[in-house]
Write a protein that holds these residues in place. Structure first.
Motif, PDB file in Angstrom:
ATOM      1  N   SER A   1      40.452  33.481  37.456  1.00 41.73           N
ATOM      2  CA  SER A   1      41.011  33.781  36.141  1.00 41.73           C
ATOM      3  C   SER A   1      41.874  32.622  35.658  1.00 41.73           C
ATOM      4  O   SER A   1      42.274  31.750  36.434  1.00 41.73           O
TER       5      SER A   1
ATOM      6  N   ALA B   1      47.232  35.882  41.706  1.00 39.99           N
ATOM      7  CA  ALA B   1      46.432  36.202  40.518  1.00 39.99           C
ATOM      8  C   ALA B   1      44.964  36.420  40.914  1.00 39.99           C
ATOM      9  O   ALA B   1      44.540  36.066  42.012  1.00 39.99           O
ATOM     10  N   ASP B   2      44.198  37.004  40.003  1.00 47.13           N
ATOM     11  CA  ASP B   2      42.770  37.236  40.240  1.00 47.13           C
ATOM     12  C   ASP B   2      42.050  35.897  40.357  1.00 47.13           C
ATOM     13  O   ASP B   2      42.115  35.079  39.434  1.00 47.13           O
ATOM     14  N   PRO B   3      41.353  35.654  41.480  1.00 48.84           N
ATOM     15  CA  PRO B   3      40.645  34.381  41.655  1.00 48.84           C
ATOM     16  C   PRO B   3      39.687  34.093  40.498  1.00 48.84           C
ATOM     17  O   PRO B   3      38.974  34.979  40.034  1.00 48.84           O
TER      18      PRO B   3
ATOM     19  N   ASN C   1      48.793  32.384  45.957  1.00 43.05           N
ATOM     20  CA  ASN C   1      48.435  32.729  44.593  1.00 43.05           C
ATOM     21  C   ASN C   1      48.026  34.197  44.538  1.00 43.05           C
ATOM     22  O   ASN C   1      47.052  34.598  45.168  1.00 43.05           O
TER      23      ASN C   1
ATOM     24  N   TRP D   1      45.021  32.563  37.559  1.00 44.57           N
ATOM     25  CA  TRP D   1      44.904  31.999  38.896  1.00 44.57           C
ATOM     26  C   TRP D   1      45.044  30.482  38.842  1.00 44.57           C
ATOM     27  O   TRP D   1      45.764  29.881  39.634  1.00 44.57           O
TER      28      TRP D   1
ATOM     29  N   ASP E   1      48.688  29.601  38.030  1.00 43.09           N
ATOM     30  CA  ASP E   1      49.529  29.798  39.214  1.00 43.09           C
ATOM     31  C   ASP E   1      49.274  28.714  40.254  1.00 43.09           C
ATOM     32  O   ASP E   1      50.205  28.206  40.871  1.00 43.09           O
TER      33      ASP E   1
END
Length: 125
Positions: A32, A28-30, A26, A35, A38
Motif C-alpha cells: 500500500s 502498514a498493509d504490504p 512496518n 507501507w 512507512d
C-alpha cells in the motif's frame, strides 16, 4: 506513521510512536501507499536519530551499574520522561543486582514501576 499525524496522546512524539520507530517494523498493509511511506520514514535519518538517542541514554546507565566496586552500594537510577524505558531495556540485565532501584518516570512526576522491573532490581513505586 498515522500515529504521528493523529497524535492520539496529544503530540507526535509520544512513547508509543517512538517504540514503533525503534522496532523498525512496518505495520502498514504490504504494497500500500502507507507501507511505502512507512518504509521510507522508518529508514529516514530522524528514525535513526531515535535509535542513536536510545543507545546514548543507555550508556551512562550501563556505566553506573558496571562501574560499582564488588560488594558496593546498590545503584539508584531515575529515568525522567522515559516513556517505555527503551534505554533501560538495552542494558544487560546481568548488571542489575538485588537492591538496585530503577525509577522510570513518565515525565509528569509519576513513576512507571513496571518498566523498571528487571533481574534483582526493585522497581520503585
Amino acid at each position: 506513521m498515522r500515529r504521528a499525524q493523529d497524535r492520539p496522546r496529544g503530540h507526535a512524539g509520544d512513547f508509543e510512536t517512538v517504540e514503533y520507530l525503534l522496532a523498525g517494523r512496518n505495520g502498514a498493509d504490504p504494497g500500500s501507499g502507507g507501507w511505502y511511506l512507512d518504509e521510507h520514514l522508518l529508514h529516514a535519518p530522524i528514525a535513526q536519530q531515535q535509535r542513536n538517542r536510545t543507545a546514548h541514554r543507555a550508556r551512562p546507565i550501563s556505566a553506573a551499574l558496571a562501574g560499582r566496586p564488588p560488594g558496593g552500594h546498590p545503584v539508584r537510577i531515575l529515568l525522567i520522561a522515559s516513556g517505555g524505558a527503551a534505554d533501560l531495556r538495552t542494558v544487560d540485565p546481568g548488571l542489575l543486582e538485588t537492591g538496585d532501584v530503577v525509577v522510570p518516570n513518565d515525565g509528569r512526576g509519576r513513576p512507571r514501576p513496571r518498566a523498571g522491573h528487571a533481574a534483582g532490581a526493585t522497581p520503585a513505586a
